[in-house]
Write a protein that holds these residues in place. Sequence first.
Motif, PDB file in Angstrom:
ATOM      1  N   PHE A   1      41.360  42.913  33.126  1.00  0.00           N
ATOM      2  CA  PHE A   1      42.368  43.881  32.197  1.00  0.00           C
ATOM      3  C   PHE A   1      41.592  44.220  31.428  1.00  0.00           C
ATOM      4  O   PHE A   1      40.865  43.699  30.936  1.00  0.00           O
ATOM      5  CB  PHE A   1      43.711  43.170  32.165  1.00  0.00           C
ATOM      6  CG  PHE A   1      43.703  42.370  30.981  1.00  0.00           C
ATOM      7  CD1 PHE A   1      43.600  42.336  30.213  1.00  0.00           C
ATOM      8  CD2 PHE A   1      43.888  40.950  31.136  1.00  0.00           C
ATOM      9  CE1 PHE A   1      43.693  41.718  28.108  1.00  0.00           C
ATOM     10  CE2 PHE A   1      43.873  39.498  30.199  1.00  0.00           C
ATOM     11  CZ  PHE A   1      44.053  40.284  28.606  1.00  0.00           C
ATOM     12  N   ASN A   2      41.519  45.373  31.314  1.00  0.00           N
ATOM     13  CA  ASN A   2      41.016  46.229  29.580  1.00  0.00           C
ATOM     14  C   ASN A   2      42.667  46.351  29.154  1.00  0.00           C
ATOM     15  O   ASN A   2      43.880  46.700  29.077  1.00  0.00           O
ATOM     16  CB  ASN A   2      40.746  47.609  30.369  1.00  0.00           C
ATOM     17  CG  ASN A   2      39.931  47.371  31.131  1.00  0.00           C
ATOM     18  OD1 ASN A   2      38.955  46.539  31.038  1.00  0.00           O
ATOM     19  ND2 ASN A   2      39.180  48.549  32.115  1.00  0.00           N
ATOM     20  N   ALA A   3      42.717  46.168  27.423  1.00  0.00           N
ATOM     21  CA  ALA A   3      43.359  46.453  26.746  1.00  0.00           C
ATOM     22  C   ALA A   3      42.585  47.386  25.203  1.00  0.00           C
ATOM     23  O   ALA A   3      41.327  47.573  25.302  1.00  0.00           O
ATOM     24  CB  ALA A   3      43.835  45.086  26.120  1.00  0.00           C
TER      25      ALA A   3
ATOM     26  N   THR B   1      46.283  47.512  29.320  1.00  0.00           N
ATOM     27  CA  THR B   1      46.312  48.926  29.353  1.00  0.00           C
ATOM     28  C   THR B   1      46.002  49.309  31.044  1.00  0.00           C
ATOM     29  O   THR B   1      46.468  50.169  31.579  1.00  0.00           O
ATOM     30  CB  THR B   1      45.062  50.068  28.785  1.00  0.00           C
ATOM     31  OG1 THR B   1      43.591  50.028  28.941  1.00  0.00           O
ATOM     32  CG2 THR B   1      44.854  50.288  27.230  1.00  0.00           C
ATOM     33  N   GLN B   2      45.743  48.764  31.007  1.00  0.00           N
ATOM     34  CA  GLN B   2      45.041  48.096  32.850  1.00  0.00           C
ATOM     35  C   GLN B   2      44.412  47.205  33.502  1.00  0.00           C
ATOM     36  O   GLN B   2      44.210  46.103  32.545  1.00  0.00           O
ATOM     37  CB  GLN B   2      43.833  49.478  33.599  1.00  0.00           C
ATOM     38  CG  GLN B   2      43.332  49.467  34.636  1.00  0.00           C
ATOM     39  CD  GLN B   2      41.926  49.810  34.385  1.00  0.00           C
ATOM     40  OE1 GLN B   2      40.882  49.861  33.642  1.00  0.00           O
ATOM     41  NE2 GLN B   2      41.993  50.864  35.626  1.00  0.00           N
TER      42      GLN B   2
ATOM     43  N   PHE C   1      38.226  46.507  24.765  1.00  0.00           N
ATOM     44  CA  PHE C   1      37.773  44.710  25.207  1.00  0.00           C
ATOM     45  C   PHE C   1      38.625  44.960  26.523  1.00  0.00           C
ATOM     46  O   PHE C   1      39.223  44.980  27.579  1.00  0.00           O
ATOM     47  CB  PHE C   1      38.370  44.133  24.653  1.00  0.00           C
ATOM     48  CG  PHE C   1      39.743  43.459  24.741  1.00  0.00           C
ATOM     49  CD1 PHE C   1      39.973  42.446  25.611  1.00  0.00           C
ATOM     50  CD2 PHE C   1      40.168  43.712  23.958  1.00  0.00           C
ATOM     51  CE1 PHE C   1      41.510  42.288  25.263  1.00  0.00           C
ATOM     52  CE2 PHE C   1      41.817  43.225  23.915  1.00  0.00           C
ATOM     53  CZ  PHE C   1      41.965  42.079  24.726  1.00  0.00           C
ATOM     54  N   GLY C   2      37.737  44.418  27.751  1.00  0.00           N
ATOM     55  CA  GLY C   2      38.228  43.957  28.467  1.00  0.00           C
ATOM     56  C   GLY C   2      38.315  42.385  28.570  1.00  0.00           C
ATOM     57  O   GLY C   2      36.919  41.306  28.790  1.00  0.00           O
ATOM     58  N   ALA C   3      38.648  41.773  29.964  1.00  0.00           N
ATOM     59  CA  ALA C   3      39.258  40.137  30.140  1.00  0.00           C
ATOM     60  C   ALA C   3      38.784  39.475  31.034  1.00  0.00           C
ATOM     61  O   ALA C   3      39.456  40.542  32.145  1.00  0.00           O
ATOM     62  CB  ALA C   3      40.225  39.846  29.113  1.00  0.00           C
TER      63      ALA C   3
ATOM     64  N   VAL D   1      36.757  37.585  27.292  1.00  0.00           N
ATOM     65  CA  VAL D   1      36.218  38.331  26.854  1.00  0.00           C
ATOM     66  C   VAL D   1      34.792  39.137  27.442  1.00  0.00           C
ATOM     67  O   VAL D   1      34.049  38.860  26.713  1.00  0.00           O
ATOM     68  CB  VAL D   1      35.966  38.698  25.321  1.00  0.00           C
ATOM     69  CG1 VAL D   1      35.917  40.535  24.973  1.00  0.00           C
ATOM     70  CG2 VAL D   1      37.900  38.492  24.793  1.00  0.00           C
ATOM     71  N   THR D   2      35.097  39.960  28.355  1.00  0.00           N
ATOM     72  CA  THR D   2      33.823  40.313  29.230  1.00  0.00           C
ATOM     73  C   THR D   2      32.998  41.411  28.503  1.00  0.00           C
ATOM     74  O   THR D   2      32.097  41.622  28.631  1.00  0.00           O
ATOM     75  CB  THR D   2      34.220  39.958  30.343  1.00  0.00           C
ATOM     76  OG1 THR D   2      35.193  41.336  30.460  1.00  0.00           O
ATOM     77  CG2 THR D   2      34.907  39.327  30.805  1.00  0.00           C
TER      78      THR D   2
END
Length: 573
Positions: free
Chosen positions: A121-123, A86-87, A57-59, A49-50
């Motif tokens: 990815f983002n979520a 989401t992306q 969050f971004g991972a 998790v960045t």
Amino acid sequence: MSRTTTAPPRNRTALIAACAVIVAAAGTAATLSSPARAAAPGCTVDYKVTNQWDAGFGAAVTVTNTGDAVGSWTLEWSYAGNQKVTQGWNATVTQTGAAVTAKNASYNGNLGTGASASFGFNASYSGSNALPAVFKLNGVTCNGGPTDPTDPTDPPGDRVDNPYAGAKVYVNPEWSAKAAAEPGGSRIADQPTAVWLDRAAAIAGVNGGMGLRAHLDEALRQKGSGELAVQLVIYNLPGRDCAALASNGELGPNDINKYRTQYIDPIAGILADPKYAGLRIVTTVEIDSLPNLVTNTTPRPTATPNCDVMKANGNYIKGVGYALNKLGAVGNVYNYVDAGHHGWLGWDDNFSASAELFKQAANAEGATLADVHGFIVNTANYSALKENNFTIDDQVNGVSVRQSKWVDWNRYTDELSYAQAMRAKLVSLGFDSGLGMLIDTSRNGWGGTARPAGPGPRTSVDTFVDGGRYDRRIHLGNWCNQSGAGLGERPKAAPAAGIDAYVWVKPPGESDGSSTAIPNDEGKGFDRMCDPTYAGNPRNNNNMSGALPGAPLSGRWFSAQFQELLKNAHPAL
């Protein structure tokens, strides 16, 4: 104005599996995919998790194939909570219910034994954000499991005291080719210069040029069996360079989340790839940002509305802190923060206030002072390295050199004395006693026929200083494509006490800004300080700009400047 020993990383975010953390990579070199076949029974996965905020969050994920080679891959996992992707990038990431599937992109499907692929990815989520427990590569369960994200024992890379000592330094082949194509340019084409990541697109590569991974791959080739340092300029803050329009950037003043997720996170992910763990990666972090908050904000007479905005919203502080935290978590990264130059911060009102602000930024957004390996001065500027014909303690007819129009009550006459003094000040504020300084000497040689051979006449303090100073600018505040400038000291490790290296961070021949307004899609404005007809402003005491005519946009190749730098080099070529 300018133009850009740590402790182990702390407080790392969640990690999975036994490999070093890898985050999303932009601009991976293209390769041809071969037909898919069954996965061999062997794989490990790193999931990090960045970045995390209230609703998302971004991972970053890296899958390593420890079995037989595969021609394509599919990675699967499930969430225990309500996380929704989401992306994604560098892979096609889809989700059905709790189950997530990531399929390789066209360029990263081949995984030989021991090879890795990275994607991100983002979520969105709410409540808890539990880590996935099981991953499958092409249907085969990967080994390893989640580690405690608060575990302080996550092993960092071992940093050396001075990343330049005993190491070669990366020669950027793109700059080298431009230099070699110039008459006489082959004399310096093998010198190391920094790679500027001045917008998000530069991570993947702009207009067919090399991206970050391509540079790092080339650095590995140049490294061979020895040590090699590669220099990167981190330069894309929201509202960038609020006092100099020529180097404005792509992000608006409030785009701090874009800076985090679309710029810093992808860079950090690439740098964390174990493939590059043997490189010494030196970052120059956000030139010209923090000093602007001291000198160019209200109530200073040099204040600009843009700098007042950036001081009020805090996004320079947040951005620098975030960059230091994320990049500092990579064990082989050495962060050097920009600290202006003596002709900007050398006055009493600026010096201590700037040092305090550097400390504030180094403690922001999860960063600590240990994330700063050192500082860099004179980035992309022209201040002389060492003025030998006068000192700050000299007097003429009882009048101090500090009272001359050139020095103007500054405490320092050159970059070496300023760098050493700033280092001492920062150590006194709590930075590591092994703090190292870099000095950009790419354009501060001031050689040629105009270089004084000795002190000026002692008829007055002004004739004494003006007749003897190497720095031939009209005013210390002039910064854009300066007429008469020359190449300075060649890059060199440990040249003086407290100095890790002389470096060429600004690649000689790259413009500071255009002489006239040029429409562009890079967010760069027209700054009159780059116009040779401009008669100045309060920041240069209303003097002429001293800029060369015919200059292109900042960062573009400027042949006339390159030739002038060759001609006026000191030491001479």
